[in-house]
Design an enzyme around this catalytic site. Structure first.
Site, mmCIF file in Angstrom:
data_model
loop_
_atom_site.group_PDB
_atom_site.id
_atom_site.type_symbol
_atom_site.label_atom_id
_atom_site.label_comp_id
_atom_site.label_asym_id
_atom_site.label_seq_id
_atom_site.Cartn_x
_atom_site.Cartn_y
_atom_site.Cartn_z
ATOM 1 C CD GLU A 46 38.412 46.111 42.205
ATOM 2 O OE1 GLU A 46 39.342 46.505 43.128
ATOM 3 O OE2 GLU A 46 38.780 44.756 41.874
ATOM 4 C CB THR A 75 40.614 48.739 48.860
ATOM 5 O OG1 THR A 75 40.688 48.741 47.033
ATOM 6 C CG2 THR A 75 41.118 48.919 49.237
ATOM 7 C CE LYS A 135 42.530 42.006 44.877
ATOM 8 N NZ LYS A 135 42.181 43.091 45.152
#
Length: 235
Positions: A46, A75, A135
């Protein structure tokens, strides 16, 4: 839109169980971290949008690794950012917060989406909107593995991925508590080790994390089988 590729990517994330979060102050450090992690046997990366030149790195790694490594973007705060990341080759999108428009966009594009949430209301909202994983961030500050266990009791069907405060010391506990996978950032991507040319330390930590997660899953499955065998399962 649900595609075979999307379902395969969901399966791979679940099977591997460790999502390395690469956050660095330069593209060079991010690339070196990516190589060290892959050398440690984790075929998932990621790349956060806070890394300078993140889109270029995602594109570069996606072309270089092909289907062997699952490259995602982290993000990601909104739909325009998600669109740019997908165009660069990202095959999963991760956010630190809940943005319903981004979830819907990724669904339409057939891309795995993992929005961030913390409270039960946010988590259920994200899942109901079509998130493939949720998440849980920041998991460590919210109570660690015990918080995940508390969430899974009433929400067993939701695939939770705790991130923030996950380390080699507690990754197994998160999995045993019911996490689908764990997101690991600075505890794996040690920037000081990278600056000192000690990539081997990251490679070793990647291997250790994989082993810890695999062992924890075996333990969790064994415990579930014993509970079912003793009549502890649902009628």
């Amino acid at each position: 839109m649900v595609t075979d590729h999307k379902q395969e990517n969901v399966r791979r994330i679940t099977e591997i169980g460790v999502i390395p979060v690469v956050r660095a102050e330069s593209a060079d450090l991010a690339r070196r971290a990516a190589f060290a992690i892959r050398s440690g046997g984790i075929p998932i990366l990621e790349i956060t949008m806070t890394v300078p030149g993140a889109l270029h790195i995602i594109r570069e790694l996606s072309i270089e690794s092909g289907v062997e490594v699952l490259i995602g973007a982290g993000t990601v705060m909104d739909v325009p950012s998600a669109r740019d990341c997908i165009a660069a080759g990202a095959r999963f999108i991760v956010s630190p917060s809940l943005n319903l428009e981004t979830i819907e966009f990724c669904k339409q594009e057939g891309i795995v989406v993992m929005p961030g949430a913390l409270t039960p209301t946010e988590i259920v909202t994200a899942w109901s909107a079509g998130a493939d994983f949720v998440k849980v961030f920041p998991a460590g500050a919210a109570g660690g593995p015990s918080y995940i266990k508390s969430l899974k009791a009433p929400l067993p069907e939701i695939k939770l991925v705790p991130t923030g405060g996950v380390s080699l010391a507690n990754a197994a506990a998160f999995i045993e508590a019911g996490a689908e996978a764990v997101g690991v950032g600075s505890e794996l991507v040690d920037l000081n080790a990278l600056r000192e040319g000690k990539e081997d330390a990251i490679t070793l930590r990647a291997r250790q994390l994989l082993e810890s997660v695999r062992d924890a899953r075996i333990k969790r499955q064994s415990a579930a089988a014993q509970k079912q065998g003793s009549g502890g399962g649902r009628a």
